[in-house]
Design a protein around this motif. Structure first.
Motif, PDB file in Angstrom:
ATOM      1  N   UNK A   1       8.655 -25.136  -7.667  1.00 16.56           N
ATOM      2  CA  UNK A   1       9.770 -25.584  -8.500  1.00 16.56           C
ATOM      3  C   UNK A   1      10.526 -24.419  -9.115  1.00 16.56           C
ATOM      4  N   UNK A   2       9.799 -23.415  -9.570  1.00 22.84           N
ATOM      5  CA  UNK A   2      10.449 -22.235 -10.145  1.00 22.84           C
ATOM      6  C   UNK A   2      11.243 -21.479  -9.083  1.00 22.84           C
ATOM      7  N   UNK A   3      10.631 -21.256  -7.931  1.00 22.43           N
ATOM      8  CA  UNK A   3      11.278 -20.461  -6.884  1.00 22.43           C
ATOM      9  C   UNK A   3      12.433 -21.186  -6.211  1.00 22.43           C
ATOM     10  N   UNK A   4      12.385 -22.504  -6.187  1.00 17.96           N
ATOM     11  CA  UNK A   4      13.421 -23.272  -5.501  1.00 17.96           C
ATOM     12  C   UNK A   4      14.670 -23.463  -6.356  1.00 17.96           C
ATOM     13  N   UNK A   5      14.620 -23.024  -7.585  1.00 16.78           N
ATOM     14  CA  UNK A   5      15.774 -23.183  -8.464  1.00 16.78           C
ATOM     15  C   UNK A   5      16.980 -22.416  -7.961  1.00 16.78           C
ATOM     16  N   UNK A   6      18.135 -23.002  -8.136  1.00 17.56           N
ATOM     17  CA  UNK A   6      19.399 -22.395  -7.683  1.00 17.56           C
ATOM     18  C   UNK A   6      19.557 -20.963  -8.183  1.00 17.56           C
ATOM     19  N   UNK A   7      19.356 -20.747  -9.462  1.00 10.25           N
ATOM     20  CA  UNK A   7      19.571 -19.425 -10.028  1.00 10.25           C
ATOM     21  C   UNK A   7      18.413 -18.486  -9.744  1.00 10.25           C
ATOM     22  N   UNK A   8      17.210 -19.012  -9.635  1.00 15.76           N
ATOM     23  CA  UNK A   8      16.030 -18.171  -9.403  1.00 15.76           C
ATOM     24  C   UNK A   8      16.175 -17.373  -8.121  1.00 15.76           C
ATOM     25  N   UNK A   9      16.554 -18.033  -7.049  1.00 21.79           N
ATOM     26  CA  UNK A   9      16.691 -17.358  -5.755  1.00 21.79           C
ATOM     27  C   UNK A   9      17.751 -16.268  -5.843  1.00 21.79           C
ATOM     28  N   UNK A  10      18.871 -16.567  -6.482  1.00 24.06           N
ATOM     29  CA  UNK A  10      19.954 -15.585  -6.576  1.00 24.06           C
ATOM     30  C   UNK A  10      19.579 -14.405  -7.461  1.00 24.06           C
ATOM     31  N   UNK A  11      18.956 -14.668  -8.596  1.00 21.88           N
ATOM     32  CA  UNK A  11      18.556 -13.578  -9.501  1.00 21.88           C
ATOM     33  C   UNK A  11      17.493 -12.706  -8.847  1.00 21.88           C
ATOM     34  N   UNK A  12      16.513 -13.330  -8.242  1.00 20.18           N
ATOM     35  CA  UNK A  12      15.425 -12.581  -7.619  1.00 20.18           C
ATOM     36  C   UNK A  12      15.934 -11.704  -6.478  1.00 20.18           C
TER      37      UNK A  12
END
Length: 112
Positions: free
Chosen positions: A16-27
């Protein structure tokens, strides 16, 4: 091995954390180089301060991002990817590449 299809699987929360829209872009933005907060906000166009702060906090808690505070006024803060985060970002990068390659076609199909 965790079974992400089971409702109580701890891996599901990580997913759930990794699949977040912003998480992928920030990471993936941090994968290229360590960045300060305002550099991340510029790199990830459209993200609000609230979303960026929450995403960075979540990534830190998960051990995927390191936050370094240096001396100064105001103290400069730099974010970088940890080794664990580097593995996650490397796994997510092919997904982003696929999305870039197919976004136009997918959008066209939505319009028809």
């Amino acid at each position: 091995m965790s079974d992400v299809f089971h409702k109580d699987c701890p891996a599901r929360e990580v997913l759930g954390h990794l699949a977040g829209r912003w998480t992928i872009l920030v990471l993936t933005a941090l994968l290229a180089e360590p960045r300060r907060y305002h550099e991340l906000r510029t790199a990830v166009a459209g993200i609000s301060d609230k979303s960026l702060a929450a995403t960075l906090r979540s990534l830190q808690q998960d051990g995927l991002v390191h936050r370094r505070v240096d001396t100064g006024q105001p103290p400069p803060v730099t974010y970088s990817v940890t080794e664990l985060g580097r593995g996650a970002a490397a796994a997510l990068d092919p997904l982003l590449q696929w999305i870039r390659a197919n976004a136009t076609e997918i959008e066209a199909r939505r319009e028809t």
